[in-house]
Design an enzyme around this catalytic site. Sequence first.
Site, mmCIF file in Angstrom:
data_model
loop_
_atom_site.group_PDB
_atom_site.id
_atom_site.type_symbol
_atom_site.label_atom_id
_atom_site.label_comp_id
_atom_site.label_asym_id
_atom_site.label_seq_id
_atom_site.Cartn_x
_atom_site.Cartn_y
_atom_site.Cartn_z
ATOM 1 N N HIS A 88 -14.048 1.246 7.493
ATOM 2 C CA HIS A 88 -14.964 0.173 7.087
ATOM 3 C C HIS A 88 -14.131 -1.001 6.552
ATOM 4 O O HIS A 88 -13.231 -0.787 5.743
ATOM 5 C CB HIS A 88 -15.923 0.687 6.004
ATOM 6 N N CYS A 147 -20.251 7.135 5.803
ATOM 7 C CA CYS A 147 -19.275 6.213 5.209
ATOM 8 C C CYS A 147 -19.661 5.869 3.770
ATOM 9 O O CYS A 147 -20.776 5.453 3.504
ATOM 10 C CB CYS A 147 -19.196 4.934 6.042
ATOM 11 N N HIS A 162 -19.877 -1.693 9.628
ATOM 12 C CA HIS A 162 -18.835 -0.667 9.665
ATOM 13 C C HIS A 162 -17.911 -0.798 10.873
ATOM 14 O O HIS A 162 -16.759 -0.363 10.835
ATOM 15 C CB HIS A 162 -19.533 0.706 9.688
ATOM 16 N N HIS A 194 -12.466 -3.342 4.395
ATOM 17 C CA HIS A 194 -12.434 -3.445 2.937
ATOM 18 C C HIS A 194 -11.016 -3.657 2.437
ATOM 19 O O HIS A 194 -10.047 -3.428 3.156
ATOM 20 C CB HIS A 194 -12.991 -2.161 2.300
HETATM 21 P P1 H2U Z 1 -8.110 2.328 0.678
HETATM 22 O O1 H2U Z 1 -8.773 2.533 1.985
HETATM 23 O O2 H2U Z 1 -7.079 1.204 0.679
HETATM 24 O O3 H2U Z 1 -7.582 3.616 0.126
HETATM 25 O O4 H2U Z 1 -9.244 1.824 -0.346
HETATM 26 C C1 H2U Z 1 -10.397 2.543 -0.577
HETATM 27 C C2 H2U Z 1 -10.591 2.745 -2.062
HETATM 28 O O5 H2U Z 1 -11.925 3.114 -2.289
HETATM 29 C C3 H2U Z 1 -9.722 3.832 -2.658
HETATM 30 O O6 H2U Z 1 -8.885 3.263 -3.648
HETATM 31 C C4 H2U Z 1 -12.003 4.001 -3.383
HETATM 32 C C5 H2U Z 1 -10.712 4.815 -3.292
HETATM 33 O O7 H2U Z 1 -10.315 5.205 -4.583
HETATM 34 N N1 H2U Z 1 -13.214 4.768 -3.290
HETATM 35 C C6 H2U Z 1 -14.182 4.623 -4.268
HETATM 36 O O8 H2U Z 1 -13.981 3.893 -5.223
HETATM 37 N N2 H2U Z 1 -15.372 5.295 -4.150
HETATM 38 C C7 H2U Z 1 -15.651 6.141 -3.136
HETATM 39 O O9 H2U Z 1 -16.740 6.660 -3.064
HETATM 40 C C8 H2U Z 1 -14.624 6.458 -2.139
HETATM 41 C C9 H2U Z 1 -13.392 5.635 -2.165
HETATM 42 ZN ZN ZN Z 2 -19.048 1.955 6.606
#
Ligand code: H2U
Ligand code: ZN
Length: 349
Positions: free
Chosen positions: A167, A52, A116, A169
Amino acid sequence: MPGIDYGETPHRRYNPLTREWVLVSPHRTKRPWQGQVERTTEERRPRYDPRCYLCPGNSRAGGDATNPQYTGTYVFTNDFAALLEDVPSGEVNDGGLLQARSERGICRVVCFSPDHSLGIPDLSVAELRAVVDVWAQEYAELGGKPHINYVQIFQNNGAVMGASNPHPHGQIWSNETVPQIPTVETASMAAYLAEHGSCMLCDYTALELERRERLVCENDHFAVVVPFWAVWPFETLVLAKRHVGSLLDLDSAERTGLGEIIKRLTTRYDNLFETSFPYSMGLHQQPTDGHAHEEWHFHIHYYPPLLRSATVRKFMVGYEMLGNPQRDVTAEGAAQRLAALSEVRFGER
Ligand code: H2U
Ligand code: ZN
């Protein structure tokens, strides 16, 4: 003209916030359903998942960044941000049909917990209060920047709503221009204040607390209703009972109250179809454009797509893409179902 039997007669309802209409067709709830209705099995997640990109200590998908061993909430700048701080300013305007403008902004990701395995209803009120605190802090910090005029805090919950990772968020997108929906809401609330000398959502909260037919749950500081003009089957609106424009106006008891109402609402949602209920939710707070915005009343929208089971969702198609949104189950019917549910999650009973 006489009134309307909401439960029987096709009718249209007006959304005073967005100035849009929804077609309500209650007679159609009697139509036969031959689609599938499946039960989903709850996927059990580990408390830590080495793959993750949001778990503490793991490296992110974006490249070099590694998450710290965080123990509460954790915020970072989105590695794949839709808006960037540093963009060359530019404009296209050919006199009407082709218009474009460069847009600056900042996007962040907020991890609600290092664990998580947890869904929102699994978080304690204290943990959700900490989420409210970090939202408030981000709103203040981002909104305090001169070029950030609006801060949108939101959460996509569940894969069907586009969440890329289970996870717990959410996200924050903040930018120069106040986006379309909050712009319309601002205009509506300002016009209402000018016309009535009172706040639209203060008046609406009072109305719903008096009638109680669309009330899902409440505490001392917040009320949750299926709004009269709801489009999504189990859409809800979380209303601050006091006239506040943003999280920054909440006192400590109200912040905890917000965490508490989020826990209770999402637990009810999960109990509705005994599934981890998908939704997009978002906080509507006053723009951070330097104006006082006395018309603004802080609220949260929950837009869940599910219609009749864990697997049968509503699609906004056909007439809805071409005319206007439509629903079958009335807001009152949906509210009664949500109000009747337990506030103990089904897995824990
Ligand atoms: P969502 O699950 O709503 O898509 O939000 C997760 C966000 O996390 C997504 O916008 C970001 C994605 O761009 N992200 C990162 O910034 N870094 C990462 O390593 C993976 C995902
Ligand atoms: Zn996680």
